[in-house]
Design a protein around this motif. Structure first.
Motif, short mmCIF file in Angstrom:
data_model
loop_
_atom_site.label_atom_id
_atom_site.label_comp_id
_atom_site.label_asym_id
_atom_site.label_seq_id
_atom_site.Cartn_x
_atom_site.Cartn_y
_atom_site.Cartn_z
N GLN A 244 1.86 -9.84 -5.29
CA GLN A 244 0.78 -8.86 -5.15
C GLN A 244 1.37 -7.52 -4.75
O GLN A 244 2.33 -7.46 -3.97
CB GLN A 244 -0.24 -9.28 -4.09
CG GLN A 244 -1.13 -10.45 -4.47
CD GLN A 244 -2.17 -10.73 -3.40
OE1 GLN A 244 -2.49 -9.87 -2.56
NE2 GLN A 244 -2.72 -11.93 -3.41
N VAL A 245 0.79 -6.44 -5.27
CA VAL A 245 1.11 -5.10 -4.80
C VAL A 245 0.19 -4.82 -3.61
O VAL A 245 -1.03 -4.73 -3.76
CB VAL A 245 0.90 -4.05 -5.90
CG1 VAL A 245 1.19 -2.65 -5.35
CG2 VAL A 245 1.80 -4.35 -7.09
N LEU A 246 0.78 -4.69 -2.44
CA LEU A 246 -0.01 -4.55 -1.21
C LEU A 246 -0.19 -3.10 -0.79
O LEU A 246 -1.05 -2.81 0.06
CB LEU A 246 0.64 -5.34 -0.08
CG LEU A 246 0.78 -6.85 -0.30
CD1 LEU A 246 1.37 -7.51 0.94
CD2 LEU A 246 -0.55 -7.47 -0.66
N ALA A 247 0.61 -2.19 -1.34
CA ALA A 247 0.45 -0.77 -0.99
C ALA A 247 1.08 0.09 -2.08
O ALA A 247 2.07 -0.31 -2.70
CB ALA A 247 1.09 -0.47 0.36
N ARG A 248 0.48 1.26 -2.31
CA ARG A 248 1.01 2.26 -3.24
C ARG A 248 0.97 3.62 -2.57
O ARG A 248 -0.03 3.97 -1.92
CB ARG A 248 0.18 2.33 -4.52
CG ARG A 248 0.20 1.08 -5.38
CD ARG A 248 -0.73 1.26 -6.58
NE ARG A 248 -0.80 0.07 -7.41
CZ ARG A 248 -0.04 -0.15 -8.48
NH1 ARG A 248 0.85 0.77 -8.85
NH2 ARG A 248 -0.18 -1.24 -9.19
N VAL A 249 2.03 4.40 -2.73
CA VAL A 249 2.11 5.75 -2.18
C VAL A 249 2.63 6.67 -3.28
O VAL A 249 3.65 6.36 -3.92
CB VAL A 249 3.04 5.80 -0.95
CG1 VAL A 249 3.25 7.24 -0.48
CG2 VAL A 249 2.48 4.96 0.19
N PRO A 250 1.98 7.83 -3.52
CA PRO A 250 2.48 8.75 -4.54
C PRO A 250 3.81 9.38 -4.13
O PRO A 250 4.05 9.63 -2.95
CB PRO A 250 1.37 9.79 -4.66
CG PRO A 250 0.63 9.73 -3.37
CD PRO A 250 0.72 8.29 -2.92
N LEU A 251 4.63 9.65 -5.11
CA LEU A 251 5.96 10.21 -4.87
C LEU A 251 6.22 11.24 -5.97
O LEU A 251 6.06 10.94 -7.16
CB LEU A 251 7.01 9.11 -4.90
CG LEU A 251 8.46 9.50 -4.60
CD1 LEU A 251 8.59 9.89 -3.13
CD2 LEU A 251 9.40 8.33 -4.91
N SER A 252 6.62 12.41 -5.57
CA SER A 252 6.89 13.48 -6.54
C SER A 252 8.38 13.79 -6.55
O SER A 252 9.01 13.90 -5.49
CB SER A 252 6.10 14.74 -6.16
OG SER A 252 6.40 15.79 -7.04
#
Length: 264
Positions: A244-252
């Motif tokens: 499972q993907v438990l967290a996502r954070v944007p990254l530039s």
């Protein structure tokens, strides 16, 4: 024992009063060596230990017998009452540690002795098990492997709580920059943090990744070499390879961005 020691002779353990010479789970052929080794049943009670003579073409004969009382054994399981989904739980145990004995974690009320959410043989004490990713009511069980098959020797309840995950990293990075990701969440060595293109729902195709070290709250990654928008993900895996993907954070990633000092 003494006896004729014919090639097919054996000793067995049968419930007190039993007279049959077939379908007895606990037995040992004497040709395998003396003194004979025999596995005692898991269930306590009164039994009979027998010498059974078996010669091809003749009916088996009981040549000697003696009473055998199988006493109860102390079992214990030590673990927290609650733990986070996907985390590694250390389970202390007391039991016979016979060949084939193991500990599992299974949904509450289940009676089967296979297909548990997590299990392992008694290779350590305490024994580490990676908990399932689905929260809910479960049981920790000591499974004893006896001549009569697998027996649930002891259970204790376990509540698996929803995972709580945070990822902390620079919002913008220079192409190829080394950086550190601070993480909190269910720690187990099968889980990882990766970088993917936005919206990637697969567990492959990542641009880079690093497995978690449960003893360390951070991992080191390298930013993609091409400028653009990306996602940093916390991906959890349990003992049955559920993911499972438990967290996502944007990254530039932007050309000319200041590299993190000391890789952070």
């Amino acid at each position: 024992m003494t006896g004729p020691l014919n090639p097919l002779d054996y000793i067995d353990i049968i419930e007190e009063g039993g007279t049959r010479t077939n379908s007895v789970q606990s037995y040992s052929y004497l040709r395998d060596g003396l003194p004979a080794q025999i596995r005692v049943p898991v269930a306590p009670g009164r039994y009979t230990l027998r010498y059974v003579e078996e010669i091809e073409g003749r009916a088996p004969r009981i040549l000697a017998s003696q009473p055998l009382e199988v006493t109860d054994l102390t079992y214990a399981l030590t673990a927290p009452e609650t733990a986070m989904a996907g985390s590694t739980l250390s389970i202390g145990w007391t039991g016979p540690n016979a060949q084939g004995d193991y500990i599992d974690v299974i949904e509450a009320g289940a009676t089967r002795t296979n297909s548990a959410a997590a299990d392992d043989y008694l290779t350590a004490n305490p024994l580490p098990l990676i908990l399932p990713l689905t929260p809910g009511a479960y049981e920790i069980r000591y499974i004893a492997e006896g001549p009569e098959g697998r027996v649930v020797a002891m259970t204790r309840p376990l509540t698996v709580t929803p995972p709580m995950v945070t990822l902390t990293a620079p919002a913008t990075l220079a192409p190829g920059a080394e950086f550190t990701v601070q993480w909190q969440g269910p720690a187990n060595p099968r889980s990882w943090i990766d970088i993917v293109v936005p919206g990637n729902a697969e567990f492959s195709g990542e641009l880079t990744y690093a497995y978690l070290d449960p003893a360390s709250p951070q991992v080191t990654l390298y930013a993609p070499t091409e400028a653009g928008s990306y996602e940093l993900r916390f991906v959890a895996e349990d003992m049955r390879m559920n993911r499972q993907v438990l967290a996502r954070v944007p990254l530039s990633v932007a050309a000319g961005a200041v590299a993190p000092s000391d890789g952070k």
